[in-house]
Enzyme design. Sequence first.
Site, PDB file in Angstrom:
ATOM      1  CD  GLU A 112      41.805 119.439 -31.103  1.00  0.00           C
ATOM      2  OE1 GLU A 112      42.768 119.478 -30.260  1.00  0.00           O
ATOM      3  OE2 GLU A 112      40.953 118.390 -31.041  1.00  0.00           O
ATOM      4  CG  ASP A 142      34.623 114.894 -28.782  1.00  0.00           C
ATOM      5  OD1 ASP A 142      33.833 114.893 -29.648  1.00  0.00           O
ATOM      6  OD2 ASP A 142      35.668 114.162 -28.791  1.00  0.00           O
TER       7      ASP A 142
END
Length: 502
Positions: A473, A235
């Site tokens: 993550e 992102d």
Amino acid sequence: MIAGPSDQPALLSARSRQERGADPAIGRPHGAATTIDALDAAEAAGSPAARIVRRAFRRTYDVTDLAMGAADVLRSNDIGTMVTAAPALYPHMWSWDAAFISIGLAHLGVDRAGQEIRTLLAAQWADGMIPHIVYGDRGGYFPGPGRWGTAELSASAPQAPLTSGICQPPVHAIAVGRILEVARRGSAEDRAAGEQLVRDSWDALYRWHAWLSQYRDPDGTGLIAVVHGWESGMDNSPRWDQPYTAVVPGPDLPPYVRLDRELVRDGAERPTDLEYDRYLWLIEEMRRASYDPVKVYDTCSFLVADVFVSAIFAVASDVLADLGEEFGQPAAHVAELRTWAARSRAAVAASCHPETGLARDFDRRTGQWIDVETLAGFAPLICGGLDADAERALLATLHGPRWAGHPELVAKVPPTVSPDSAGFKSREYWRGPQWPVVSWLFGWAHARHGHTAAAATLRTETLKLVGDGAFSEYYEPVTGEALGSRMQSWTAAVILDWCTAR
Ligand code: 2M8
């Protein structure tokens, strides 16, 4: 739902989560949790000793425990219709997460893995796009389906389930291929379920690749464009900083409240508010184009040919073509896949910077190469296509002292940005941290291209990195600190695959 322990291979059914006293909040043994919490506090106070102890702690991990912990994460994130990407931060299905998750699920039951792929494909748009988010029944994530408005605005979007209006990297054929491999090592039922999955999903995946080729590479360059940084999966990578300067949120950007900042307390681990304004503004632009892929390509203020997505597209097209040949799919479609694969592989190779050898994205709005050094520059190692010397050199760079072999790193796992790079931010999302799922992808590609030793190193080092059992993550590369969401499904999935790999 995922089958219970009695249905699991011996490795995974040896002890239940309760029996070994796991901490339900983070999925790691109590003793480990206490140690890590103490280390967190000591590190926050700036203790160098804590860093040394943490490093020592990380060298000790047990593959059986890791596999059981990973299986627990997948089971507890399973809400029946889907395994959510993460319990709190991402309580829905993400496209490329679902593909990796299905690989992990294959080790718990080939049927359940197939169901995950089928759930995703049931949300495929009529034009062939696989959306980046498939929303479940719960809210809890922003932007939710109302913000996208795809069901109202687009003739191609499904009315149910509700989805976002963009896509993510096309790793799905890789996942189906891997599930088939796992299935063929199992029982006759597993094998049949794996083969049925290929038959059921092949045409949908072909249409997905055709959509990417038609709408994201309309001029047939071989480089697949993204219209939002979210489509890259990376992102807020520094790759996108320059193209994002052209995204200027208008005064009519509807107000919004970020939920991610309430869940990840350290703001430095997530994209900034300015970045979010731009992310949301791009959604407004796409709404105004009614998500028509031609209009979006022509009008969106962010349009970048993504070299990493292109590499994935190339290798996944080959995997899909191989499956198509084996399973008697239409020869013309198989031939198209081969053409797309060859074209994208060549384009990825041609993008390499003449001095650094790193592959580059291309900003289609400004007509300029993006010379930013990130992990995406190693895209040719995903799809192949370099001559043997150039490939060896790139492999040596990836595993050498500027990247995975950097002397400061706790584990020899590639960071998203080199610590020697000006843009390196050790805690900030896609600007430095190590992502186990990306390591798995490189490991898979290394094995496919015959770099067996490098693949084995990535496996061992990533298992070391995640040795605390948080299944985070992403990880701070210098200390190995777990960052972002805990119990992230794709982390657990790839670790489970690596723990049970043969
Ligand atoms: C991250 O992206 C979402 C937006 O799609 C977010 O930050 O809210 C990325 O890491 C992406 O690659 C990933 O698929 C997603 C879910 O894990 O989270």
